[in-house]
Structures are given as structure tokens and as C-alpha cells.
Scaffold this active site. Structure first.
Site, mmCIF file in Angstrom:
data_model
loop_
_atom_site.group_PDB
_atom_site.id
_atom_site.type_symbol
_atom_site.label_atom_id
_atom_site.label_comp_id
_atom_site.label_asym_id
_atom_site.label_seq_id
_atom_site.Cartn_x
_atom_site.Cartn_y
_atom_site.Cartn_z
ATOM 1 N N LYS A 45 -3.088 6.392 8.257
ATOM 2 C CA LYS A 45 -3.979 6.748 7.158
ATOM 3 C C LYS A 45 -4.664 8.062 7.501
ATOM 4 C CE LYS A 45 -7.298 4.652 3.999
ATOM 5 N NZ LYS A 45 -8.759 4.728 4.078
ATOM 6 N N SER B 42 -12.592 -2.840 2.404
ATOM 7 C CA SER B 42 -12.655 -2.122 3.673
ATOM 8 C C SER B 42 -14.089 -1.722 3.985
ATOM 9 C CB SER B 42 -11.801 -0.848 3.611
ATOM 10 O OG SER B 42 -10.444 -1.156 3.456
ATOM 11 N N ARG C 224 0.857 -1.195 0.000
ATOM 12 C CA ARG C 224 0.000 0.000 0.000
ATOM 13 C C ARG C 224 0.890 1.241 0.000
ATOM 14 N NH1 ARG C 224 -2.011 3.625 3.555
ATOM 15 N NH2 ARG C 224 -4.014 4.535 3.004
#
Lengths: 214, 214
Positions: free
Chosen positions: A142, A113, A44
Site C-alpha cells: 500500500k 482501518s 481490494r
């Protein structure tokens, strides 16, 4: 098909290039986490251009293959296809899971998610292999994450729609046992492994929290 | 295969969602530009998540199909595959063109951005259908663009490696004739159409600069 994929979701490493210190650090952390028992690795890097994604994916794939652990690409199905990765993880604003499934094929792992009951029940049937639920705790990894669910809200979402549930967001060695007690199938962690002084030991400790009968 | 694709590159519209005023504005601008003679439409929205890309791509595709004009997706091969777009345009840091070609198939249009002679000659043979050359002039539409080439440097790059050359960057009605005089095959424009009071007339004026024999 999902039942045919035997995946150990207990410790699900999400790589952060900044926390790992670039590609070399990501490879080092991944090798250590795999030695410590991580069962899934996700790449990611929202700040990266795709040429970097491909380079990193191609470097990570043999490490994951050697450990018989799936490599998941966050968001970018094209990168996953280019690299030959095992799956893709998408969020609510990324490609719809039905399209991801169509592009990746029936054998790929597809994760989604979710952050509330509405998102959990809006699943298109059969398209996802697991759900990432969170953020369960406050996270710094995040910046655009939703507010933390907390344990009471998480318990309220359990047992979920019959696919493995992987908790994410602010998970570390000190709070992971509470999530496991909720019935969570896996712990997705970023900084608890990527920023650990000893990523192998950090992974091993998280795996051990699931107990011998897990 | 590239020779089989008859594309009119003369006026190549690159859509900017902000300049157009969101999706509704993009559809309005596209319809007007197609009526004015635009030969290619590219969707470019680096600030968007992919669900928005797919939504916009699916809305743009019938407009382009009705005009028999290809719809190109910037950067995201997965979005292009999901939407059924006609091609993909990538930059030097995006997926390598050989991978794009492999994922998109032989009939897709694949374009690549180049900004100097080294990038122009480093092409993998046969993989690209056209090159985007620029920025030829200073641009405000792409904050991370390289310094402007200017006309002398552009002339030095001509005639190029035998695929159509589409100039991009700061192109407007007042400076387009100089590029055409250089032998450029097409003009990729963003604000000159997206921000025009009359996008159809703006497009028609750019097309007319190529003359009746083009």
C-alpha cells in the site's frame, strides 16, 4: 448484532490482483488459502474500475460461500451490494462507517482501518464488527500507507475497544508470532499469501501460529 | 418511468473540483450556473476519496434542490445513496447500468457514457434515462478520454435510441451551436463553466444557443 457473526479472523486474506496475477490468479490463491484455513477474504483493487470489481466479486463469492467464509469488499459499498458480498472494509477517508452500516444493513460485516489511539476511540458506537490496525510493520503493498506502528505502539493500543483487532501491514510468517503474543485476534496478509509459492501452506503456517487453544 | 422525469438537459454542468478551486469554488460555480439556467449538476471527482464526495454531495444537494435541478453523482452509487442524490452517471467500465438501476431504484436518473454506435445500441432496455455522447471534441478535462468523435461521426450517431443525448467533451460557447444543429438535446460542460470568469453568464450564453423554441 456483531456478536451473532461468528468469524474466524485469525488469517484474513487481502487479495491483491497484481500480486496474484489477475483474476485467474486471485481465484487460485483464494481457493488455496481457503483450503489452508483462511477465515476471511477481502477484495481490494484500488486501481480497478468497478466493472472489474463486480466480475471478480461474483467469481469469488461461490468459493467463499463453499468454505463458509465471508467475502469483504474494500471501500466500495455499491460493489458489495451489487455482488451480494458479506461486508465492507473502509479506511478513514472512505465512507463513514455509520453510512456503510446504513447502506449494508445490520447483518453485514463492517471493518474500519485505524492507525492510532485517536482513530480507535473515535468509533461510532456499534457500527463496526472489527478493526484493522496498522500498518504494524513496513509494507510495500500500500504505497500511501501511514508509517509503521511497530510492536511497542501496537501493545499500547491493546486491548482496544472490545471488537476483534486484525493487524495489517508487512505481516509474514517470521513476525506473526509477535503480533499474536500482543493479543491480536487476526492477521491480515497480502503478499505473505498472494505472493507465496504455496499459498495453501503459507496460510496453514499462519493459522498454526495461533496454537491449538486459539 | 423515464418519461415522468422532466429534466432540462440543455446545459448540464459537470463539476471539476480542481478547475473550481475545491469545494468552496464548486459551491460558488454551482450557485452561479443554476442562476444562469443549468438544468443538471454532476459531481465528478475521480481523484477524491469518498469522504470528500459525501461532504461535497451533501453541500451541493440543497443548492440543487432549491433550483429544482437534479444532482447526479459520477460513478459511485454508494455515494449517491449516502447523499440522497437524484441519479448516477456511469461509464462503460463502471457498474453496469442494470445494476445501477437496481441499486438506485426506478425514480433515479441513470446516465451512461457512450462513444460509438456499438455502445449506443448495446443498451440494456429501459435502464438509462439519457446518454452522454463523446468526447465530441478534444478535451483536457478527462486524461483517459477516447479520441474525439467530431461532428461527422456525431451526426452519424443521430438521432440515437430514443433517450435524450447529451454531448460532452471540449464543448464551449464557440462550438456549441454546431452540436445543437445536429439535434443534440444537451451540452455537458466542465471547463466552459467551471473555469469561466463569470460562470452565470457563461451558462446563460449556452442556454440561449438553444433558442426560444427549444
Amino acid at each position: 448484532m456483531a456478536g451473532m457473526k461468528l468469524v474466524d479472523y485469525r488469517v484474513y486474506l487481502v487479495l491483491d490482483p497484481d500480486l496474484c496475477g489477475g483474476l485467474a490468479g486471485m481465484l487460485r490463491v483464494t481457493q488455496a488459502a481457503l483450503a489452508g484455513g483462511a477465515g476471511v477474504v477481502q477484495l481490494r483493487a484500488p486501481q480497478w474500475k468497478k466493472r472489474q470489481w463486480v466480475e471478480a466479486g461474483l467469481a469469488l463469492l461461490p468459493l467463499c460461500r463453499a468454505a463458509d467464509v465471508p467475502l469483504i469488499i474494500n471501500d466500495h459499498v455499491d460493489v458489495a451490494l451489487a455482488v451480494g458480498a458479506d461486508g465492507v472494509h473502509v479506511g478513514q477517508q472512505d465512507l463513514p462507517v455509520a453510512l456503510v452500516r446504513q447502506l449494508m444493513g445490520p447483518d453485514a460485516l463492517v471493518g474500519l482501518s485505524v492507525s492510532d489511539a485517536a482513530e480507535m476511540t473515535a468509533l461510532e458506537g456499534g457500527a463496526v464488527d472489527y478493526l484493522g490496525v496498522g500498518p504494524v510493520f513496513a509494507t510495500t503493498s500500500k504505497p500511501d500507507a501511514a508509517p509503521a506502528l511497530g510492536l511497542p505502539a501496537l501493545k499500547h493500543l491493546m486491548p482496544g475497544p472490545g471488537v476483534p483487532l486484525v493487524a495489517i501491514g508487512g505481516i509474514a510468517q517470521h513476525n506473526a508470532a509477535d503480533l499474536i503474543a500482543c493479543g491480536i485476534d487476526g492477521l491480515a496478509v497480502i503478499s505473505a499469501i498472494c505472493a507465496a509459492a504455496n499459498p495453501e501452506a503459507a496460510t496453514r503456517e499462519l493459522v498454526s501460529l495461533f496454537g491449538v487453544n486459539a
